[in-house]
Scaffold this motif. Structure first.
Motif, short mmCIF file in Angstrom:
data_model
loop_
_atom_site.label_atom_id
_atom_site.label_comp_id
_atom_site.label_asym_id
_atom_site.label_seq_id
_atom_site.Cartn_x
_atom_site.Cartn_y
_atom_site.Cartn_z
N VAL B 12 2.90 -3.88 -1.11
CA VAL B 12 2.76 -2.74 -0.21
C VAL B 12 2.13 -1.60 -0.98
O VAL B 12 2.64 -1.21 -2.04
CB VAL B 12 4.11 -2.30 0.39
N THR B 15 -2.70 4.08 1.34
CA THR B 15 -4.12 4.34 1.54
C THR B 15 -4.68 5.13 0.36
O THR B 15 -4.06 6.11 -0.08
CB THR B 15 -4.33 5.13 2.84
N THR B 83 -6.25 0.93 5.52
CA THR B 83 -5.33 0.17 6.39
C THR B 83 -6.00 -1.10 6.93
O THR B 83 -5.30 -2.09 7.19
CB THR B 83 -4.84 1.04 7.55
N THR B 86 -5.28 -4.46 5.22
CA THR B 86 -4.01 -5.16 5.36
C THR B 86 -4.29 -6.58 5.82
O THR B 86 -4.94 -6.79 6.85
CB THR B 86 -3.12 -4.44 6.40
N SER B 87 -3.86 -7.55 5.03
CA SER B 87 -4.23 -8.93 5.32
C SER B 87 -3.52 -9.87 4.36
O SER B 87 -2.83 -9.43 3.43
CB SER B 87 -5.75 -9.09 5.15
N ARG B 113 0.35 -11.37 0.56
CA ARG B 113 0.32 -10.62 1.81
C ARG B 113 0.33 -9.13 1.46
O ARG B 113 1.34 -8.62 0.99
CB ARG B 113 1.49 -10.98 2.71
N THR B 115 0.01 -5.19 2.46
CA THR B 115 0.14 -4.19 3.52
C THR B 115 -0.29 -2.85 2.96
O THR B 115 0.21 -2.42 1.92
CB THR B 115 1.58 -4.09 4.03
N VAL B 116 -1.22 -2.20 3.64
CA VAL B 116 -1.67 -0.88 3.23
C VAL B 116 -1.20 0.14 4.26
O VAL B 116 -1.55 0.04 5.45
CB VAL B 116 -3.20 -0.81 3.09
#
Lengths: 117, 117
Positions: B12, B15, B83, B86-87, B113, B115-116
């Motif tokens: 995680v 931005t 964002t 995110t991928s 995985r 997440t931004v």
């Protein structure tokens, strides 16, 4: 255009049913390779099979079988007597060489198979 | 067995942060690849490398860079995370031992995985 189409996005079956996953590809190349990968819920893609464009023999590996037909540009995958452990996302991919000489693997969008007990 | 490992399973970031995703393979493979996987889009190639210090753009290189200082390690860098990055990120490797090895089977890591926020 180079493209792989997996028309089915999601299939749900009951254990012991047979299920066929369709894959149609597009390429003008005469030499290319076709692949199937399995992605279980853990996320890692697991290699299942690789075939080259000159070998149209069907292949069987245990409960898995593959039908390669150049005439219809298809490389379909059948699971016989499905089991819960077969539940995963399955990807078909086309491998070919670009004009620049580098390799490229074009993936279909994947098909989610759920096998219910 | 081929082993491809990725530094994190889950990440995680905020931005604007600089993000490093690391991939290591232990089979002396020449080729290494970075893909991102998004629902409904399948796998898309970001960058690949055929040799140490060598890199080639894939289909979606914008916003990413890569580094390959050693044969076994291939890093993906997000210079300023956004964002839309995110991928799920998947690393792969293949032998690339000769011209006939183009489109060799690619072996994948477990994925990161990202997440931004």
């Amino acid at each position: 255009a180079q493209k792989v189409t997996q028309a089915q996005t999601e299939i749900s079956v009951v254990e012991k049913e047979d299920v066929t996953l369709d894959c149609v590809y597009e390429t003008r190349d005469t030499t290319y390779y076709l692949f199937w990968y399995k992605q279980p819920p853990s996320g890692e893609l697991v290699f299942l099979i690789r075939r080259n464009s000159f070998d149209e023999q069907n292949e069987i590996s245990g409960r898995y079988s593959w039908n390669f037909q150049k005439s219809t540009s298809s490389f379909n995958f059948t699971i016989t007597a499905s089991q819960v452990v077969d539940s995963a996302v399955y990807f078909c991919a086309l491998g070919l060489v670009t004009q620049g000489g580098s390799e490229k693997l074009v993936f279909g969008k994947g098909m989610k198979l759920t096998v219910n007990p | 067995d081929v082993k491809v490992t990725q530094s994190s399973r889950y990440l995680v970031k905020r931005t604007g942060e600089k993000v490093f995703l690391e991939c290591v393979q232990d089979m002396d493979h020449e080729n290494m690849f970075w893909y991102r996987q998004d629902p409904g889009l399948g796998l898309r190639l970001i960058y690949f490398s055929y040799d140490v210090k060598m890199k080639e753009k894939g289909d979606i290189p914008e916003g990413y860079s890569v580094s390959r200082e050693k044969k076994e390690r291939f890093s993906l860098i997000l210079e300023s995370a956004s964002t839309n990055q995110t991928s799920m990120y998947l690393c792969a490797s293949s032998t690339g031992a000769s011209s006939g090895s183009v489109t060799d089977t690619q072996y994948f890591g477990p994925g990161t995985r990202l997440t931004v926020l």
